[in-house]
Design an enzyme around this catalytic site. Structure first.
Site, PDB file in Angstrom:
ATOM      1  N   ASN A   1     -14.116   4.221   4.022  1.00  0.00           N
ATOM      2  CA  ASN A   1     -13.453   4.801   2.858  1.00  0.00           C
ATOM      3  C   ASN A   1     -14.396   5.756   2.120  1.00  0.00           C
ATOM      4  OD1 ASN A   1     -12.079   1.689   2.840  1.00  0.00           O
ATOM      5  ND2 ASN A   1     -10.732   3.456   2.826  1.00  0.00           N
TER       6      ASN A   1
ATOM      7  N   LYS B   1       2.068  -3.903   6.561  1.00  0.00           N
ATOM      8  CA  LYS B   1       2.456  -3.823   5.143  1.00  0.00           C
ATOM      9  C   LYS B   1       3.970  -3.669   5.026  1.00  0.00           C
ATOM     10  CE  LYS B   1      -1.500  -4.489   3.449  1.00  0.00           C
ATOM     11  NZ  LYS B   1      -1.764  -5.815   2.890  1.00  0.00           N
TER      12      LYS B   1
ATOM     13  N   TYR C   1      -1.891  -1.512  11.002  1.00  0.00           N
ATOM     14  CA  TYR C   1      -2.147  -1.989   9.637  1.00  0.00           C
ATOM     15  C   TYR C   1      -0.989  -1.607   8.715  1.00  0.00           C
ATOM     16  CZ  TYR C   1      -3.867  -1.922   4.845  1.00  0.00           C
ATOM     17  OH  TYR C   1      -3.973  -2.096   3.483  1.00  0.00           O
TER      18      TYR C   1
ATOM     19  N   ARG D   1      -5.602  12.482  -3.060  1.00  0.00           N
ATOM     20  CA  ARG D   1      -5.220  11.076  -3.228  1.00  0.00           C
ATOM     21  C   ARG D   1      -5.154  10.747  -4.714  1.00  0.00           C
ATOM     22  NH1 ARG D   1      -4.662  11.909   1.371  1.00  0.00           N
ATOM     23  NH2 ARG D   1      -5.408  10.737   3.190  1.00  0.00           N
TER      24      ARG D   1
ATOM     25  N   ARG E   1      -9.623  14.172  10.017  1.00  0.00           N
ATOM     26  CA  ARG E   1      -9.611  12.833  10.607  1.00  0.00           C
ATOM     27  C   ARG E   1      -8.197  12.538  11.092  1.00  0.00           C
ATOM     28  NH1 ARG E   1     -11.255   7.702   6.834  1.00  0.00           N
ATOM     29  NH2 ARG E   1      -9.298   8.244   5.813  1.00  0.00           N
TER      30      ARG E   1
ATOM     31  N   SER F   1       0.844  -1.202   0.000  1.00  0.00           N
ATOM     32  CA  SER F   1       0.000   0.000   0.000  1.00  0.00           C
ATOM     33  C   SER F   1       0.875   1.247   0.000  1.00  0.00           C
ATOM     34  CB  SER F   1      -0.857  -0.028   1.273  1.00  0.00           C
ATOM     35  OG  SER F   1      -1.438   1.224   1.507  1.00  0.00           O
TER      36      SER F   1
END
Ligand code: NAD
Ligand code: UD1
Length: 342
Positions: free
Chosen positions: A202, A156, A152, A234, A298, A127
């Site tokens: 998401n 990765k 998380y 993004r 966030r 990712s």
């Protein structure tokens, strides 16, 4: 002649199901394993409907090495694509041990069994989260990894390292880590797509559910970032384009083009899009309203990231082909399909 065959772990999931479709279209046989912890068998049925192929499905937890060994004993695949993992960033902060256990154990089991059975080629789902908040845009594969901001993200990075070290130590093993940017959209047939459980975390599933009236209002997390319109940026990549990158990676390892046994590729479009731009584009393309309000930032969000996909373009011969408009239309078609099923 026997077709080349690929084991797809986590193949009932969002990206895995789309990849299974593209593998079959490219002439591969596919075996899917999944424990259905974050997916539904309907996705496998969707893949079967789209492709008309008989696809073996085994419900198995990749953390259970004995059960997974039976899959290796039964099926004669050449390569593995390892999607199986838990992927909710926020949840990983609440349940770190579950995330480390699931994501690391399943991956190490796959590699150990590949060694045991002499299966050599693996693609790993990494990712862009491994880059953290980059100092420079767009990010290339040389952009330094930053310390992970969640368990998380840490899994990765750790799996990338496990893969690198295993390939260095074990002769014959080859691997490609694909660093995905933000996958969105659904198969054009609207037979498969993203199936978020509960309240979507998401952006795009939240947008489609808001447009469908399932959610009242989308919160845009922050409009005071140092970007043109103040919202985060993004690189949104169509899931079918992303799926094709896996086919290219599998083909590359089977051929003799790659000189390095371990390679990393960014899989993105090279285009940065802000949250507010995405919402507006979605409304225009689909002719629907998305109620939204500006909400506080966030926690843990990075401001902006987009890919330099040159290496994948040149070495994998892969290119993102779908326009953002096509992808947003596919996301809406999938949401409507889900509503019709209710
Ligand atoms: P997903 O949850 O839809 O798919 C993952 C699948 O793996 C699910 O079907 C789940 O049931 C299965 N699974 C989980 N643990 C398992 C286990 N121990 N044994 C067997 N099956 C197991 O997620 P996705 O979006 O399709 O993501 C696929 C991969 O890509 C994951 O590794 C994820 O971390 C990675 N990734 C996803 C994104 C994204 O934005 N969706 C971005 C970057 C990387
Ligand atoms: C996150 C993870 C990434 C993971 C991916 C898929 C981080 C830093 N990154 O990506 O590692 O691979 O999820 O699970 O957590 N947004 C809103 N309102 C919403 C939802 C999102 O404004 O209701 C905004 C976010 O602030 C962000 C953008 O939309 O700017 C995209 O968010 P999201 O879809 O959650 O993906 P990422 O956070 O980029």
């Amino acid at each position: 002649m026997k077709k080349p065959s690929v084991l797809v772990s986590g193949g009932a999931g969002y990206i895995g199901s789309h990849t299974a479709v593209e593998l079959i279209a490219a002439g591969y046989d596919v075996v899917i394993v999944d424990n259905l912890s974050n997916s539904d068998i309907a996705a496998v049925e969707g893949v079967r409907r789209i492709t008309g192929a008989e696809i073996p499905f085994v419900e198995v937890d990749c953390c259970d090495r004995t059960a997974l060994r039976r899959v290796f004993e039964t099926y004669d695949f050449d390569s593995v694509i390892h999607f199986a993992a838990s992927k909710a960033v926020g949840e990983s902060v609440q349940k770190p041990l579950e995330y480390y256990t699931n994501n690391l154990t399943s991956f190490m089991n796959i590699i150990a069994l590949m060694r045991e059975f002499g299966r050599h080629n693996i693609v790993f789902s990494s990712s862009c989260t491994v880059y953290g908040e980059p100092d420079k845009q767009p990010v290339t594969e040389q952009t330094p990894r930053k310390p992970a901001t969640s368990p998380y993200g840490n899994t990765k990075q750790m799996c990338e390292d496990i893969l690198r070290d295993s390939i260095a130590a074990y002769e014959g093993l080859k691997g490609i880590a694909l660093r995905y940017f933000n996958p969105i959209g659904a198969h054009p047939s609207a037979q498969i797509g993203e199936l978020p459980r509960g309240v979507p975390q998401n952006l795009v599933p939240y947008i489609t559910q808001t447009a469908a009236g399932v959610r009242e209002c989308l919160s845009v997390f922050g409009d005071d970032y140092p970007t043109a319109d103040g919202s985060c940026i993004r690189d949104y990549i169509d899931v079918t384009d992303l799926a094709r990158a896996h086919v290219a990676a599998i083909g590359r390892m089977a051929g003799d083009k790659n000189k390095e046994r371990y390679e990393i590729f960014n899989v993105g479009t090279g285009r940065g899009v802000s949250v507010l731009e995405l919402v507006t584009r979605f409304e225009q393309v689909n002719g629907v309203k998305v109620n939204h309000k500006i909400a506080p930032r966030r926690e843990g969000d990075i401001i902006a990231i987009w890919a330099d996909p040159t290496l994948a373009n040149e070495e994998l011969g892969w290119q993102a082909t779908r326009t953002l408009d096509e992808t947003l239309a596919s996301a809406w078609a999938w949401e409507k399909h889900l509503r019709d099923m209710e």
